[in-house]
Design a protein around this motif. Structure first.
Motif, mmCIF file in Angstrom:
data_model
loop_
_atom_site.group_PDB
_atom_site.id
_atom_site.type_symbol
_atom_site.label_atom_id
_atom_site.label_comp_id
_atom_site.label_asym_id
_atom_site.label_seq_id
_atom_site.Cartn_x
_atom_site.Cartn_y
_atom_site.Cartn_z
ATOM 1 N N THR A 118 0.910 0.657 6.823
ATOM 2 C CA THR A 118 1.504 1.014 5.538
ATOM 3 C C THR A 118 2.893 0.399 5.408
ATOM 4 N N MET A 121 -4.822 2.262 -5.811
ATOM 5 C CA MET A 121 -4.735 2.683 -4.410
ATOM 6 C C MET A 121 -3.290 2.954 -4.037
ATOM 7 N N SER A 122 -3.128 3.914 -3.140
ATOM 8 C CA SER A 122 -1.814 4.134 -2.555
ATOM 9 C C SER A 122 -1.542 3.012 -1.558
ATOM 10 N N ARG A 157 -4.999 0.168 4.723
ATOM 11 C CA ARG A 157 -6.210 0.370 5.533
ATOM 12 C C ARG A 157 -7.288 -0.651 5.168
ATOM 13 N N VAL A 209 -3.799 3.543 1.571
ATOM 14 C CA VAL A 209 -5.206 3.157 1.417
ATOM 15 C C VAL A 209 -5.327 1.633 1.351
ATOM 16 N N ARG A 226 -2.413 -3.931 -5.948
ATOM 17 C CA ARG A 226 -2.666 -2.587 -5.407
ATOM 18 C C ARG A 226 -2.806 -1.568 -6.524
#
Length: 108
Positions: free
Chosen positions: A75, A62-63, A69, A66, A57
């Motif tokens: 999350t 990316m968080s 998704r 995100v 990640r």
């Protein structure tokens, strides 16, 4: 009639695999040979620990939201993976394997 979707390791292996499927359908090769050939052509599934998922990640910058998704999960699931509370499985594991091999862009 639905067709099978295979995540091939390369375009060349896709072409070769389709030819072998044709030979299997006409009886030129047996089921065992076809299964062995599948293993060689299709994307293998990696296993990921919490640190490996976090590294993947972070490499994609990316968080968790995100990344979740992109993988079509919540999350909280990504958070639990990264904390080692849960392990990815099924389609999520396949997508993580593809992202690891080809980059997250390949699954977006």
């Amino acid at each position: 009639m639905a067709t099978k979707q295979h995540p091939y390791r390369s375009k060349a292996l896709r072409s070769l695999h389709l030819a072998m499927e044709g030979l299997h359908k006409v009886g030129a090769i047996d089921r065992k040979t076809m299964r062995e050939f599948d293993v060689e052509c299709l994307t293998t599934i990696e296993t990921f620990d919490a640190d490996g998922i976090r590294a993947l990640r972070e490499k994609a910058q990316m968080s968790q939201a995100v990344f979740a998704r992109v993988l079509n999960v919540s999350t909280s699931v990504v958070s639990k993976w990264e904390q080692g509370e849960k392990r990815p499985s099924g389609p999520s594991l396949k997508l993580l394997s593809l992202a690891y091999r080809k980059g997250v862009e390949a699954i977006m």
